[in-house]
Scaffold this motif. Structure first.
Motif, PDB file in Angstrom:
ATOM      1  N   TYR A   1       4.399  12.337  -4.806  1.00 19.53           N
ATOM      2  CA  TYR A   1       5.788  12.109  -5.339  1.00 19.53           C
ATOM      3  C   TYR A   1       6.079  12.325  -6.505  1.00 19.53           C
ATOM      4  CZ  TYR A   1       8.815   8.986  -7.468  1.00 19.53           C
ATOM      5  OH  TYR A   1       9.864   8.474  -8.523  1.00 19.53           O
TER       6      TYR A   1
ATOM      7  N   ILE B   1       9.994  -0.314   4.764  1.00 15.34           N
ATOM      8  CA  ILE B   1      10.457   0.386   3.625  1.00 15.34           C
ATOM      9  C   ILE B   1      11.658  -0.068   3.224  1.00 15.34           C
ATOM     10  CG2 ILE B   1      10.816   2.474   2.588  1.00 15.34           C
ATOM     11  CD1 ILE B   1       7.863   2.185   3.383  1.00 15.34           C
TER      12      ILE B   1
ATOM     13  N   HIS C   1      14.967   0.280   0.860  1.00 15.44           N
ATOM     14  CA  HIS C   1      15.219   1.359   0.010  1.00 15.44           C
ATOM     15  C   HIS C   1      16.832   0.945  -0.402  1.00 15.44           C
ATOM     16  CE1 HIS C   1      16.797   2.584   3.780  1.00 15.44           C
ATOM     17  NE2 HIS C   1      16.983   3.690   3.403  1.00 15.44           N
TER      18      HIS C   1
ATOM     19  N   ASN D   1      10.843   4.766  -0.670  1.00 20.68           N
ATOM     20  CA  ASN D   1       9.173   5.112  -0.852  1.00 20.68           C
ATOM     21  C   ASN D   1       9.564   6.407   0.098  1.00 20.68           C
ATOM     22  OD1 ASN D   1       6.750   5.234  -0.396  1.00 20.68           O
ATOM     23  ND2 ASN D   1       6.483   3.083  -0.090  1.00 20.68           N
TER      24      ASN D   1
ATOM     25  N   MET E   1       8.714   8.679   2.334  1.00 22.57           N
ATOM     26  CA  MET E   1       7.775   8.622   3.463  1.00 22.57           C
ATOM     27  C   MET E   1       7.232  10.103   3.953  1.00 22.57           C
ATOM     28  SD  MET E   1       7.037   5.686   3.822  1.00 22.57           S
ATOM     29  CE  MET E   1       5.980   5.349   5.262  1.00 22.57           C
TER      30      MET E   1
ATOM     31  N   ALA F   1       3.502   8.287   1.396  1.00 27.18           N
ATOM     32  CA  ALA F   1       3.537   6.993   1.558  1.00 27.18           C
ATOM     33  C   ALA F   1       3.049   6.047   0.220  1.00 27.18           C
ATOM     34  CB  ALA F   1       3.323   6.449   2.933  1.00 27.18           C
ATOM     35  N   LEU F   2       3.975   5.677  -0.618  1.00 23.40           N
ATOM     36  CA  LEU F   2       3.409   4.902  -1.650  1.00 23.40           C
ATOM     37  C   LEU F   2       3.141   3.420  -1.198  1.00 23.40           C
ATOM     38  CD1 LEU F   2       5.930   6.229  -4.047  1.00 23.40           C
ATOM     39  CD2 LEU F   2       3.532   6.953  -4.061  1.00 23.40           C
TER      40      LEU F   2
ATOM     41  N   VAL G   1       3.452  -0.414  -0.671  1.00 18.77           N
ATOM     42  CA  VAL G   1       4.659  -1.099  -0.425  1.00 18.77           C
ATOM     43  C   VAL G   1       4.539  -2.373  -1.491  1.00 18.77           C
ATOM     44  CG1 VAL G   1       6.077  -2.631   0.787  1.00 18.77           C
ATOM     45  CG2 VAL G   1       5.431  -0.487   1.628  1.00 18.77           C
ATOM     46  N   LYS G   2       5.527  -2.544  -2.206  1.00 21.19           N
ATOM     47  CA  LYS G   2       5.538  -3.617  -3.172  1.00 21.19           C
ATOM     48  C   LYS G   2       6.581  -4.688  -2.719  1.00 21.19           C
ATOM     49  CE  LYS G   2       3.546  -1.761  -7.449  1.00 21.19           C
ATOM     50  NZ  LYS G   2       3.432  -2.383  -8.731  1.00 21.19           N
TER      51      LYS G   2
ATOM     52  N   SER H   1      10.543  -4.766  -3.782  1.00 18.28           N
ATOM     53  CA  SER H   1      10.877  -3.616  -4.523  1.00 18.28           C
ATOM     54  C   SER H   1      11.326  -2.719  -3.549  1.00 18.28           C
ATOM     55  CB  SER H   1       9.804  -3.082  -5.183  1.00 18.28           C
ATOM     56  OG  SER H   1      10.017  -1.806  -5.782  1.00 18.28           O
TER      57      SER H   1
ATOM     58  N   SER I   1      10.925   0.354  -4.228  1.00 18.74           N
ATOM     59  CA  SER I   1      10.130   1.528  -4.656  1.00 18.74           C
ATOM     60  C   SER I   1      10.755   2.170  -5.770  1.00 18.74           C
ATOM     61  CB  SER I   1       9.639   2.505  -3.561  1.00 18.74           C
ATOM     62  OG  SER I   1       8.731   1.688  -2.713  1.00 18.74           O
TER      63      SER I   1
ATOM     64  N   TYR J   1       8.059   0.892 -10.262  1.00 19.73           N
ATOM     65  CA  TYR J   1       8.654   0.400  -9.159  1.00 19.73           C
ATOM     66  C   TYR J   1      10.003  -0.343  -9.752  1.00 19.73           C
ATOM     67  CZ  TYR J   1       5.151   1.439  -5.558  1.00 19.73           C
ATOM     68  OH  TYR J   1       4.367   1.870  -4.761  1.00 19.73           O
TER      69      TYR J   1
END
Ligand code: COA
Ligand code: AMP
Length: 629
Positions: A3, A385, A387, A400, A402, A406-407, A409-410, A413, A415, A487
């Motif tokens: 990313y 996810i 967004h 995120n 995908m 795939a970062l 996940v928080k 957020s 992302s 993020y």
């Protein structure tokens, strides 16, 4: 590539990045460059290209030999109907309907309003418009006649395409009386209307103005795709602002094609032939981008679902659709999952279906609360996810990605920013906020392809609404912060917009409706927290001196008025009569403080408050209706 690398590639050379992305589109005449900034701050993308949206969404897939691939699956638990439309069938239907529109004089640049429920004909109508260069404006079916009339007067359509009715659980919503009422109310009159007669409710047609959907296209010559320039609007979509006058967001053809195509693989990890289901409505931006256009531009398969997450017939309906059609990714609003979780907290209904096809759940429209996130992760066992985007942007600002990487996940957020979006957090005075501190979320201009260049016939309003608070930046209207990993966290709106079940509504517009009631002297509408819908509107009414009627009657009339003027989608059911509203010394209503009281949150006594005692009165009034809940 990671990313970070993709984002840096864009940052270092946006022109090359977007010209590269543009290669995925079939151009009649390719663009000579990506960005056209000579009219800044009104930016345009791929302006000198010639292209057609419908060609890219339909024809080219048939020409490439994929005509037998399913373009659209229709699943309607409220009517018991299911169908599949291949790309070849879509081409036939769209070309014929477009030909019929052309034969009635609809040409490039004419506006066409589409007021339809979730039926495949809505997608056919949208694509038919874009095929001949007509600019469609879809109006969500849950809006009342008055809202439709406002849009008719702003878009001045040559034609309106509607259905006789929509079907909500337990009731048929007759659309035709709403359409007739709207046309009566509007100053602008369309040349003609086309009505899809659904068997649940056959509408009376107005002689000379209204045409039956079938009869209208009988014998029509299929229309060819009409090339348009890159900046030609493919559609106008109205969204709530701070007043009763909605904003007509313009979506330019070329940027829309390039950005949506890019998003399909990179963000959603969908490939041609995959099934991607956005459980939204064609009346919202999600429905434009990811029920109609995104999948078709890419050559994947979309689902049009006419039902609700619960009650049609049960809270397992989403799981049935996923397993029945081999859905790879589902996109919906968190409120839909909250509704399912409330009815089936242990996910018992899930166990009846094989969901191994599902790889990702995407959520947007409102913040994904950690409870819902964890429940969905637990029960589905796939990445969930969140967004973030808006009607104005047409595709995700933060996600995120995908299909790239795939970062992690928080919680809470959506992302990280997507290429094209240089997101900053600013203070009231325009300084960048330190990491972790709350501020206004803005995007450095220019916005990327696919986003709005302006508002329909309202350049000055566009500037005043989005570009003037922070010079050189687009103001999203959301507040939030960025953490040490970059993020984003979206925490609140900075304006009078509220979010009810993932639907964006204007409290200003609702106040205009209440103020029109003969007994109401003054009013305020706020958004209060709700466990299911995220927020619900609540009205505070100050009555005219001398009004001695039963207050409950006035409240009931106000609730009915809101339903009649804005529509059931406003979900306006909470209202109370108060003697006075809390205000600053300059007369500004302290809506934020009222929200804190109703939500039971601590608040600071505003320094500029005129009379603090009014807050006690508000607190007491709220208690009578059980708030804080
Ligand atoms: N035509 C006519 N009326 C409509 C309508 C339409 N297209 N869509 C909704 N309504 C009506 C509903 O019937 C309801 O009327 P009621 O007050 O008589 O019950 C009212 O508008 C509110 O509708 P809704 O917000 O859908 O609430 P609900 O209680 O029927 O369902 C949820 C609650 C959570 C299940 C539902 O809101 C939902 O599925 N939300 C997902 C939202 C979404 O997809 N957002 C798009 C962003 S991704
Ligand atoms: P709409 O234009 O109807 O799509 O609404 C856009 C607004 O919804 C945004 O400006 C946010 O206020 C809110 N929104 C959308 N997605 C998210 C999200 N993932 N997290 C928080 N808020 C969101």
């Amino acid at each position: 590539m990671t990313y970070k690398q993709v984002y840096q590639n864009w940052q270092q050379d946006p022109e090359t990045f977007w010209m590269q992305a543009a290669k995925a589109i079939d151009w009649v005449k390719p663009p000579s460059k990506a960005l056209f900034d000579e009219n800044a701050p009104y930016y345009e993308w791929f302006k000198d290209a010639q292209v057609n949206t419908c060609y890219n969404a339909v024809d080219r897939h048939v020409e490439a030999g994929n005509g037998d691939r399913v373009a659209l699956i229709y699943d309607s638990p409220v009517t018991g109907v299911k169908s599949k439309t291949t790309y070849s069938e879509m081409l036939d239907q769209v070309a014929r309907f477009a030909g019929a529109l052309q034969a009635r004089g609809v040409t490039k640049g004419d506006r066409v309003i589409i007021y339809m429920p979730m039926v495949p004909e809505a997608v056919v109508a949208m694509l038919a418009c874009s095929r001949i260069g007509a600019v469609h404006s879809v109006v969500f079916g849950g809006f009342a006649a008055n809202e439709l009339a406002t849009r008719i007067d702003d878009a001045t359509p040559k034609a309106i395409i509607a259905a006789s009715c929509g079907v909500e659980p337990g009731r048929v919503v007759a659309y035709k009386p709403l359409l007739d009422g709207a046309i009566d109310l509007a100053s602008h009159k369309p040349d003609f209307c086309v009505i899809l007669q659904r068997k649940m409710e056959i509408a009376d047609l107005v002689e000379g103005r209204d045409h039956d959907w079938q009869a209208f296209q009988d014998g029509a010559e299929p229309a060819d795709c009409v090339p348009v320039s890159g900046d030609h609007p493919v559609y106008i979509l109205y969204t709530s602002g701070t007043t009763g006058q909605p904003k007509g967001v313009i979506r330019p053809t070329a940027g829309h094609l390039v950005a949506l195509h890019w998003s399909m693989k990179n963000i959603y990890d969908i490939d041609p032939g995959d099934v991607f289901w956005a459980a939204s409505d064609v009346g919202w931006v999600v429905g434009h981008s990811y029920i109609c256009y995104g999948q078709l531009i890419q050559g994947s398969t979309s689902i049009l679902f006419e039902g609700k997450p619960v009650g049609t017939p049960d809270a397992g309906t989403f799981w049935r659709v996923i397993s029945e059609y081999n859905v790879k990714a589902l996109f919906t609003a968190p409120t839909a999952f909250r509704a399912i979780k409330r009815v089936d907290p242990d996910g018992e209904l899930l166990k009846q279906y094989d969901l191994s096809c599902l790889k990702i759940l995407f959520l947007a429209g409102e913040r994904t609360d950690p409870d819902t996130l964890h429940w969905a992760e637990d029960k589905l066992g796939v990445p969930v996810i969140d967004h973030w985007w808006q009607t104005e942007t047409g595709w995700p600002i933060a996600a995120n990605p995908m299909g790239i990487e795939a970062l992690p996940v928080k919680d809470g957020s959506p992302s990280v920013p997507m290429p094209g979006y240089d997101v900053r957090i600013l203070s009231d005075t325009g300084e960048e906020m330190p990491t972790g501190e709350l501020g206004a979320i803005v995007i450095k201009l220019p916005l990327p392809p696919g986003t709005l260049p302006s508002l329909w016939h309202a350049d000055e309003r566009y500037r005043a609404s989005y570009l003037t608070t922070f010079e050189g930046y687009y103001e999203t209207g959301d507040a939030g912060y960025v953490d040490e990993d970059g993020y984003l966290y979206i925490m609140a709106r900075t304006d009078d917009v509220i979010n009810v079940a993932g639907h964006r509504l204007s409290t200003g517009a609702m106040e205009e409706v209440l103020a029109a009631h003969a007994d109401v002297a003054e009013c305020a509408v706020i958004g209060v927290a709700d466990k299911l819908k995220g927020q619900l509107p609540m009205g505070f009414l100050c009555l005219n001196a001398g009004v001695s009627r039963d207050r409950a009657d006035v409240i009931a009339e106000c609730v009915a008025l809101m339903r009649a003027k804005i529509g059931p989608v406003a979900a306006f059911k909470l209202a109370l009569v108060v003697e006075r509203l809390p205000k600053t010394r300059s007369g500004k209503i302290l809506r934020g403080t009222m929200v804190s009281i109703a939500d039971g949150k601590p608040y600071k006594m505003p320094a500029t408050i005129d009379d603090p005692v009014i807050l006690d009165e508000i607190t007491a009034a709220l208690k009578t209706i059980g708030y804080p809940a």
